[in-house]
Design a protein around this motif. Sequence first.
Motif, mmCIF file in Angstrom:
data_model
loop_
_atom_site.group_PDB
_atom_site.id
_atom_site.type_symbol
_atom_site.label_atom_id
_atom_site.label_comp_id
_atom_site.label_asym_id
_atom_site.label_seq_id
_atom_site.Cartn_x
_atom_site.Cartn_y
_atom_site.Cartn_z
ATOM 1 N N SER A 196 0.893 -1.327 -0.082
ATOM 2 C CA SER A 196 0.080 -0.048 0.209
ATOM 3 C C SER A 196 0.719 1.283 0.061
ATOM 4 O O SER A 196 2.152 1.143 0.014
ATOM 5 C CB SER A 196 -0.940 -0.008 1.261
ATOM 6 N N PHE A 197 -0.030 2.562 0.016
ATOM 7 C CA PHE A 197 0.975 3.541 -0.162
ATOM 8 C C PHE A 197 0.866 4.148 1.243
ATOM 9 O O PHE A 197 0.207 3.884 2.035
ATOM 10 C CB PHE A 197 0.533 4.533 -1.186
ATOM 11 N N ARG A 198 1.915 5.325 1.580
ATOM 12 C CA ARG A 198 1.778 5.927 2.760
ATOM 13 C C ARG A 198 2.500 5.213 4.121
ATOM 14 O O ARG A 198 2.276 3.758 4.273
ATOM 15 C CB ARG A 198 0.639 6.482 3.231
ATOM 16 N N SER A 199 2.827 5.870 5.051
ATOM 17 C CA SER A 199 3.070 5.249 6.479
ATOM 18 C C SER A 199 1.627 5.220 7.098
ATOM 19 O O SER A 199 0.938 5.941 7.095
ATOM 20 C CB SER A 199 4.047 6.060 7.310
ATOM 21 N N PRO A 200 1.500 4.029 7.565
ATOM 22 C CA PRO A 200 0.076 3.470 7.862
ATOM 23 C C PRO A 200 -0.551 4.259 9.319
ATOM 24 O O PRO A 200 -1.656 4.479 9.467
ATOM 25 C CB PRO A 200 -0.322 2.203 7.689
ATOM 26 N N ILE A 201 0.248 4.422 10.277
ATOM 27 C CA ILE A 201 -0.216 4.537 11.598
ATOM 28 C C ILE A 201 0.152 5.947 12.144
ATOM 29 O O ILE A 201 1.653 6.278 11.991
ATOM 30 C CB ILE A 201 0.365 3.539 12.496
ATOM 31 N N TYR A 202 -0.867 6.812 12.704
ATOM 32 C CA TYR A 202 -0.462 8.045 13.136
ATOM 33 C C TYR A 202 -1.126 8.257 14.397
ATOM 34 O O TYR A 202 -2.403 8.079 14.716
ATOM 35 C CB TYR A 202 -0.915 9.106 12.143
ATOM 36 N N GLY A 203 -0.257 8.762 15.458
ATOM 37 C CA GLY A 203 -0.945 8.956 16.791
ATOM 38 C C GLY A 203 -2.119 9.897 16.693
ATOM 39 O O GLY A 203 -3.080 9.868 17.347
ATOM 40 N N ILE A 204 -1.956 11.063 15.979
ATOM 41 C CA ILE A 204 -3.091 12.135 15.812
ATOM 42 C C ILE A 204 -3.531 12.324 14.443
ATOM 43 O O ILE A 204 -4.790 11.936 14.361
ATOM 44 C CB ILE A 204 -2.357 13.459 16.213
ATOM 45 N N ALA A 205 -2.608 12.616 13.404
ATOM 46 C CA ALA A 205 -3.334 12.843 12.123
ATOM 47 C C ALA A 205 -2.381 12.647 11.020
ATOM 48 O O ALA A 205 -1.366 13.156 11.309
ATOM 49 C CB ALA A 205 -3.994 14.294 12.052
ATOM 50 N N CYS A 206 -2.782 12.512 9.839
ATOM 51 C CA CYS A 206 -1.903 12.426 8.756
ATOM 52 C C CYS A 206 -2.044 13.311 7.829
ATOM 53 O O CYS A 206 -3.105 13.551 7.161
ATOM 54 C CB CYS A 206 -2.100 10.789 7.873
ATOM 55 N N ASN A 207 -0.983 14.459 7.702
ATOM 56 C CA ASN A 207 -1.195 15.212 6.600
ATOM 57 C C ASN A 207 -0.564 15.032 5.282
ATOM 58 O O ASN A 207 -0.489 15.946 4.408
ATOM 59 C CB ASN A 207 -0.258 16.463 7.156
ATOM 60 N N ALA A 208 -0.036 13.622 5.170
ATOM 61 C CA ALA A 208 0.761 13.492 4.014
ATOM 62 C C ALA A 208 -0.061 13.403 2.767
ATOM 63 O O ALA A 208 0.452 13.798 1.658
ATOM 64 C CB ALA A 208 1.175 11.946 4.025
ATOM 65 N N VAL A 209 -1.385 13.379 2.797
ATOM 66 C CA VAL A 209 -2.185 13.493 1.716
ATOM 67 C C VAL A 209 -2.087 14.903 1.015
ATOM 68 O O VAL A 209 -2.394 15.060 -0.110
ATOM 69 C CB VAL A 209 -3.699 12.895 1.789
#
Length: 742
Positions: free
Chosen positions: A363-376
């Motif tokens: 899959s794409f992206r690093s999957p786990i974030y403690g708060i939120a993912c801004n990568a998109v």
Amino acid sequence: MRKRFSGKSMAQAVAVLCLLAGVFLAAAYGYEERGADPTPPQDEDGYYLLSTKEDFRWFISRDRDPYTNVRLTNDLILNDTEGWENWADTPPENRYGAIPSYHGHFDGNGHALEGYYTSYGKWLAFLFTILEEDASVTDLTIRNSLFQTTYEDCVYEDESGKTDVVTAAALCFANYGLIENCEVQAKVTGAWDAGGIVGINYGQMVDCRFTGTVEAGTDRYTEAPENTFTRSSLFAGGICRSNQGVIRNCVNEGKVTMGAISETFYVYDFAAGGISGQQSVMGRIEDSFNRGDVTGIELAGGIAGASWGSIYKCQNSGRVHIEQVERDYAETLISAGVCASNGGLVDTCVNTGDVTIDQKYLSFRSPIYGIACNAVNPDKGSIENSFYLEEKALQVYPQRGVRKLHADELPAFSEYFSGEKRLERSDFVDFACFVPYDPETDKEDPDYVHLGFGPPEDVVYEVAAGDDLWKIARQYYGDGRYYGNLVWKNPALEDGPLLPEMKLIVPHRDLAAVRRYDEEGFGFAYCRLPSGENCPTSYVLSKPMNWYYGSMQFAASAGLETLWPKTPDAAESEEIRIFYRVDANPDGDFFEGRWPEVQERIRKSAAAYWGDSVDTFAFDHYTLDQGENLYCYSFVVYRKDEKLVCQAAYRLCDNMLVELIGVQPLRPHEPIGQSHDVLLRVPYMAAFVDTSVKIEETQFDPETFYGREGWDFPQIHNPFAIVLAYDKEAECSPYMLFTGAQ
């Protein structure tokens, strides 16, 4: 989020469908006309008082004025609720119809509607279709009730001609008014979308609670009609499916599950959230709490699955989990304590719940974030003053605005959670490159890479005739410019000359590479072992989110991928290029024990390609905890109208070869120093490469590499030939950047 409907138009279309179906089915169930049902009495405020099932039938009848105000005087038991969760298979005795459009005030008065079931089987699943701008529902509880949609009964064509299915929700499909102090304890099941209390919120939801179950994406077997186009995004949330208004002080304690609908429909974005599945740029969620478990197949967040709006002072303690499903294409998978895909603002939020993922393949992206993912949306999403328990979320990359805490640290930060204090930018300082190692730092901390520099341990050196500090430093540290280590450990050198037979301590130095903020994984990702067992994704390299990765087309590019800044402010110079290769390595560490000899061969190759136009060499050799070596060197070359600062770094393991070559063009008279961006980034990136993954087969044939003549290391690229052929105007093409449910 991609906007799949135009405001009120979708809700109005559904209302028309609901009204037409209601007229027909009201007659079928015997309440088209008032009949024997008397008009309920009114109180001094002019509210009709509902105290019986017959009063409720009067309220939902089609000839009732939509501006009517009503008030419950007691709990209304609309059905015997034994076995209510199975009503889809064994419907109850009494069935009730959805109210198409409502402008009045429904005052629950602290009472409940218990045992509600839609009047026409599995058609529309909510009490109200539209709560208009002047409508309000307050102090109401809906309990032991089933709300369900199926594709067969609820499919329609939206205003853009795409196939859609009516959202399942308990209280209403679309709210433009006010819903306050309402609680729903129900089972909400959607063939496609589902929201615990509301489908789409355009108005206000205040002090509301959901304690049931929400299950969306349940349609698994429907065959799509021929030549059909479908809406591409599905959402599920404990309070609402989608929020375009205000949600304040709401709590979800229910379980939210988003499944994958039948692959006959090309729906590729799925987002689930404890409060809202999706939130638009106009949406705001504040002072809200999720305690329920949230499970999705692509994007899952404790508060929102995906958001372009603001999330302020919210907390999650529920488990957030992604369960990947088998698909024919790669996809974004993100599990986050607050928001899986953040294109807006997350401010003063806390996550204490488990954030997990079960990944079956690439899959794409690093999957786990403690708060939120801004990568998109790295140019839009931001996080401020937010915290998560590090033992609950195995987040790889630090983020500005986010602090990971141990459980015993939570009380010390309570003032930050309330907003009385805030994390400042000074709390998130990036280190330049390698810094002195802190012995208190846990070697297992993923934010650090420990590097040994110089001799394996302190050495006592006896000075010989003809020695100087530069020569001794070069012998032990690989480069004479590190003679300051000798002066630091031998204070006598500050006041006197270096004399033969003098005993010097040559110190071992412990350094650390510290993980930078706001990065993401890229490169190879391995999710399935040769045995067939599943394993977590391993992103071999990392880069800043605001950098591209892809390819650059120039004469020496064969076998090399490229990194470059997306925007002018993403790096010291927008013309920086970093070329990299990750491959199998049958030869192991072919530099080991030969670094002084390697340096001489590198200098010889430089002279063969550049003559006197190359200088300012610097060589470094570091030892990592696992016994690997990190080899680095830099140089400057001069061309007619510019000079190029270059940095190379290598990790040469038994299972992997990693090479990085960075190039930064400078103006002819621009000074050269150790602080240039490319000189810092390349060694740092090499230090954090994950070399634990086994690469079975080589990806590139070294026989095709450019500049093999006059270069003694055929396994890797010749950086001097690459720099000679380098054209900063050459076209760069980024690889696919998956955007998620935005």
